[in-house]
Design an enzyme around this catalytic site. Structure first.
Site, PDB file in Angstrom:
ATOM      1  N   GLU A  58       0.808  -1.201   0.000  1.00  0.00           N
ATOM      2  CA  GLU A  58       0.000   0.000   0.000  1.00  0.00           C
ATOM      3  C   GLU A  58       0.846   1.258   0.000  1.00  0.00           C
ATOM      4  O   GLU A  58       1.934   1.292   0.578  1.00  0.00           O
ATOM      5  CB  GLU A  58      -0.878   0.015   1.250  1.00  0.00           C
ATOM      6  CG  GLU A  58      -2.014  -0.956   1.123  1.00  0.00           C
ATOM      7  CD  GLU A  58      -2.818  -1.060   2.394  1.00  0.00           C
ATOM      8  OE1 GLU A  58      -3.988  -1.418   2.302  1.00  0.00           O
ATOM      9  OE2 GLU A  58      -2.295  -0.771   3.473  1.00  0.00           O
ATOM     10  N   GLY A 115       8.345  -2.668   4.998  1.00  0.00           N
ATOM     11  CA  GLY A 115       9.688  -3.093   4.626  1.00  0.00           C
ATOM     12  C   GLY A 115      10.808  -2.215   5.132  1.00  0.00           C
ATOM     13  O   GLY A 115      10.583  -1.090   5.588  1.00  0.00           O
ATOM     14  N   GLU A 116      12.013  -2.750   5.052  1.00  0.00           N
ATOM     15  CA  GLU A 116      13.214  -2.014   5.443  1.00  0.00           C
ATOM     16  C   GLU A 116      13.923  -1.588   4.152  1.00  0.00           C
ATOM     17  O   GLU A 116      14.552  -2.410   3.479  1.00  0.00           O
ATOM     18  CB  GLU A 116      14.108  -2.931   6.305  1.00  0.00           C
ATOM     19  CG  GLU A 116      15.495  -2.408   6.558  1.00  0.00           C
ATOM     20  CD  GLU A 116      15.553  -0.957   7.034  1.00  0.00           C
ATOM     21  OE1 GLU A 116      14.952  -0.618   8.049  1.00  0.00           O
ATOM     22  OE2 GLU A 116      16.242  -0.152   6.356  1.00  0.00           O
ATOM     23  N   HIS A 161      13.407   4.257  18.976  1.00  0.00           N
ATOM     24  CA  HIS A 161      12.432   3.546  19.834  1.00  0.00           C
ATOM     25  C   HIS A 161      12.902   3.153  21.224  1.00  0.00           C
ATOM     26  O   HIS A 161      12.083   2.707  22.043  1.00  0.00           O
ATOM     27  CB  HIS A 161      11.879   2.300  19.137  1.00  0.00           C
ATOM     28  CG  HIS A 161      11.325   2.549  17.778  1.00  0.00           C
ATOM     29  ND1 HIS A 161      10.516   3.625  17.479  1.00  0.00           N
ATOM     30  CD2 HIS A 161      11.481   1.882  16.602  1.00  0.00           C
ATOM     31  CE1 HIS A 161      10.194   3.600  16.204  1.00  0.00           C
ATOM     32  NE2 HIS A 161      10.768   2.559  15.646  1.00  0.00           N
ATOM     33  N   ASN A 176       0.358   2.502  17.178  1.00  0.00           N
ATOM     34  CA  ASN A 176      -0.905   2.097  16.552  1.00  0.00           C
ATOM     35  C   ASN A 176      -1.146   0.620  16.833  1.00  0.00           C
ATOM     36  O   ASN A 176      -0.415  -0.222  16.317  1.00  0.00           O
ATOM     37  CB  ASN A 176      -0.854   2.330  15.037  1.00  0.00           C
ATOM     38  CG  ASN A 176      -0.888   3.802  14.723  1.00  0.00           C
ATOM     39  OD1 ASN A 176      -1.738   4.541  15.219  1.00  0.00           O
ATOM     40  ND2 ASN A 176       0.068   4.256  13.939  1.00  0.00           N
ATOM     41  N   CYS A 197       0.733   4.328  10.587  1.00  0.00           N
ATOM     42  CA  CYS A 197       2.024   3.627  10.620  1.00  0.00           C
ATOM     43  C   CYS A 197       1.870   2.230  11.176  1.00  0.00           C
ATOM     44  O   CYS A 197       1.202   2.030  12.179  1.00  0.00           O
ATOM     45  CB  CYS A 197       2.989   4.304  11.584  1.00  0.00           C
ATOM     46  SG  CYS A 197       3.306   5.971  11.243  1.00  0.00           S
TER      47      CYS A 197
HETATM   48  N1  SAH Z   1      11.544  -0.359   8.199  1.00  0.00           N
HETATM   49  C1  SAH Z   1      11.701   1.031   8.294  1.00  0.00           C
HETATM   50  C2  SAH Z   1      10.601   1.825   7.615  1.00  0.00           C
HETATM   51  C3  SAH Z   1       9.200   1.304   7.746  1.00  0.00           C
HETATM   52  S1  SAH Z   1       8.460   1.442   9.315  1.00  0.00           S
HETATM   53  C4  SAH Z   1      11.865   1.460   9.734  1.00  0.00           C
HETATM   54  O1  SAH Z   1      11.663   0.638  10.615  1.00  0.00           O
HETATM   55  O2  SAH Z   1      12.228   2.605   9.948  1.00  0.00           O
HETATM   56  C5  SAH Z   1       8.090   3.173   9.446  1.00  0.00           C
HETATM   57  C6  SAH Z   1       7.930   3.654  10.878  1.00  0.00           C
HETATM   58  O3  SAH Z   1       6.718   3.167  11.468  1.00  0.00           O
HETATM   59  C7  SAH Z   1       9.067   3.177  11.762  1.00  0.00           C
HETATM   60  O4  SAH Z   1       9.556   4.203  12.589  1.00  0.00           O
HETATM   61  C8  SAH Z   1       8.378   2.115  12.571  1.00  0.00           C
HETATM   62  O5  SAH Z   1       9.067   1.862  13.741  1.00  0.00           O
HETATM   63  C9  SAH Z   1       6.993   2.692  12.765  1.00  0.00           C
HETATM   64  N2  SAH Z   1       6.007   1.715  13.210  1.00  0.00           N
HETATM   65  C10 SAH Z   1       5.953   0.404  12.922  1.00  0.00           C
HETATM   66  N3  SAH Z   1       4.894  -0.175  13.531  1.00  0.00           N
HETATM   67  C11 SAH Z   1       4.269   0.786  14.218  1.00  0.00           C
HETATM   68  C12 SAH Z   1       3.093   0.822  15.039  1.00  0.00           C
HETATM   69  N4  SAH Z   1       2.366  -0.265  15.246  1.00  0.00           N
HETATM   70  N5  SAH Z   1       2.734   1.999  15.585  1.00  0.00           N
HETATM   71  C13 SAH Z   1       3.454   3.112  15.333  1.00  0.00           C
HETATM   72  N6  SAH Z   1       4.552   3.159  14.569  1.00  0.00           N
HETATM   73  C14 SAH Z   1       4.963   2.002  14.017  1.00  0.00           C
HETATM   74 FE1  SF4 Z   2      10.579  -3.868   9.520  1.00  0.00          FE
HETATM   75 FE2  SF4 Z   2      10.509  -1.252  10.086  1.00  0.00          FE
HETATM   76 FE3  SF4 Z   2       8.537  -2.911  10.906  1.00  0.00          FE
HETATM   77 FE4  SF4 Z   2      10.971  -3.081  12.015  1.00  0.00          FE
HETATM   78  S1  SF4 Z   2       9.553  -1.311  12.119  1.00  0.00           S
HETATM   79  S2  SF4 Z   2       9.706  -4.795  11.337  1.00  0.00           S
HETATM   80  S3  SF4 Z   2      12.279  -2.634  10.284  1.00  0.00           S
HETATM   81  S4  SF4 Z   2       9.040  -2.393   8.804  1.00  0.00           S
END
Ligand code: SAH
Ligand code: SF4
Length: 361
Positions: free
Chosen positions: A91, A164-165, A220, A295, A338
């Site tokens: 998405e 994704g990363e 984090h 979230n 997010c």
């Molecule tokens: N993999 C990369 C980019 C995608 S995640 C990374 O981890 O940076 C994008 C952002 O959303 C990251 O900061 C991640 O930690 C945050 N994120 C992931 N799951 C989340 C959730 N359930 N609630 C709030 N933020 C979240």
């Molecule tokens: Fe992957 Fe980013 Fe989610 Fe961690 S926060 S699992 S690196 S998408």
């Protein structure tokens, strides 16, 4: 098999045209047709000769991922679900604000990194997205949103914060970034494109020299013991090395700053003591903070921090002179926040993680 021209940046497209005996400037024309005009049909590319159009139709194609669904939230948030094969979807989300319009896009189907608070991480990893699938998200969104008044683009910013990363899909992401920044592509400025990473240090160094766009780092936690749990890749790339990599990144792009993302988890990482420890950690890094209220998703085991805890945490950072934003949750009604993006990922294997990390090293 015809090649998909959406996979190419300007240099690669010039090589393609040289390969079929055409002048390299055709590459600029093609990029503009594809990315400025959203055109995928060679027959409609009116400034190309008929013979070239015919030649292209047998050797090449312009094929974005298939659009499965488009949704609009009450707050103006828009979401596109795109098909990426084998029943998987990714998405892209557009978030309109007063002064900018931000598109959040994905880089992989799922993610292998298993951060415990992230639903993508819980779903496992399937595969990397191709360049066409990454840039295809922008292609669809741009086509749907068009241009605002005059020539101004509706999408002013792109963040790689979807699934994704991004830095574990380095080559495809870097090529997609080239197209985003190219004036014949989307013409976005370097500072308006953000790559968000959980901290893949060797790839951060590569990005710095290859394409130093704005960098967001998912922090984090203020210490290794906690970060090892929340962001397990921390065991491979611990905080002291991560902070050094952030400093190196900014040295290559003076006047810039790193954005540290910090998900606010009730009773886990949101105390005043955590905030003070953070100040110590980031002391030597030019940075801003983005606090993200967690979230929730089913069976996550975490709760969102209370608003007063988020405010108190923010105040500690701000009183030390840091710029802090707290992310408003957008697109709640269409699951566009997010960590909530796209549904079902067929998890291939978690062993892929080891291979991907090795490639990055
Ligand atoms: N993999 C990369 C980019 C995608 S995640 C990374 O981890 O940076 C994008 C952002 O959303 C990251 O900061 C991640 O930690 C945050 N994120 C992931 N799951 C989340 C959730 N359930 N609630 C709030 N933020 C979240
Ligand atoms: Fe992957 Fe980013 Fe989610 Fe961690 S926060 S699992 S690196 S998408």
């Amino acid at each position: 098999m015809p090649v998909n021209l959406l996979d190419f940046n300007l240099v690669q497209l010039s090589d393609f045209f040289a390969g079929i005996g055409e002048k390299p400037f055709r590459a600029k024309q093609l990029l503009r047709w594809m990315h400025h005009s959203g055109e995928g049909d060679f027959a409609c590319m009116s400034d190309l000769s008929k013979t070239l159009r015919e030649k292209l139709s047998t050797t090449a194609m312009v094929e974005p991922p298939r659009l499965l669904r488009e949704q609009q939230g009450e707050d103006g948030t828009r979401k596109w679900l795109l098909e990426v094969g084998e029943g998987n979807g990714v998405e892209a989300v557009f978030i309109p604000e007063e002064t900018r319009g931000t598109l959040c896009i994905s880089s992989q189907v799922g993610c292998a990194l298993e951060c415990t608070f992230c639903s993508t991480g819980r779903q496992g990893f399937n595969r990397n997205l191709s360049v066409a699938e990454i840039i295809g998200q922008l292609w669809w969104a741009n086509k749907a949103l068009g241009r605002a008044s005059g020539d101004e683009r509706v999408i002013s910013n792109v963040v790689m914060m979807g699934m994704g990363e991004p830095l574990l899909n380095f080559d495809n992401v870097a090529t997609a970034l080239d197209i985003m920044l190219d004036d014949h592509g989307y013409g976005l400025s370097r500072r308006r494109v953000t790559v968000s990473t959980s901290g893949i240090i060797p790839a951060m160094d590569r990005l710095r020299s290859r394409c130093p766009v704005a960098l967001a780092v998912s922090l984090h936690a203020p210490n290794d013991a906690l970060r090892d749990v929340l962001v397990p890749i921390n065991k491979k790339y611990p905080l002291v090395d991560l902070m050094a990599a952030c400093r190196r990144y900014i040295e290559a792009a003076p006047r810039d700053f790193v954005t540290f993302e910090y998900v606010m988890l009730d009773g886990v990482n949101d105390s005043i003591a955590h905030a003070r420890q953070l100040l110590d950690l980031v002391r030597d890094v030019p940075c801003k903070f983005n606090l993200i209220p967690f979230n929730p998703f089913p069976h996550s085991g975490y709760l969102r921090s209370r608003p007063d805890a988020i405010r108190a945490f923010r105040d500690v950072l701000m009183q030390a002179g840091l710029v802090v934003t707290t992310r408003r949750t957008r697109g709640d009604d269409i699951d566009a926040a997010c960590g909530q993006l796209a549904g079902e990922v067929q998890d291939k294997t978690r062993r892929t993680l080891r291979r991907l990390v090795e490639v990055a090293s």
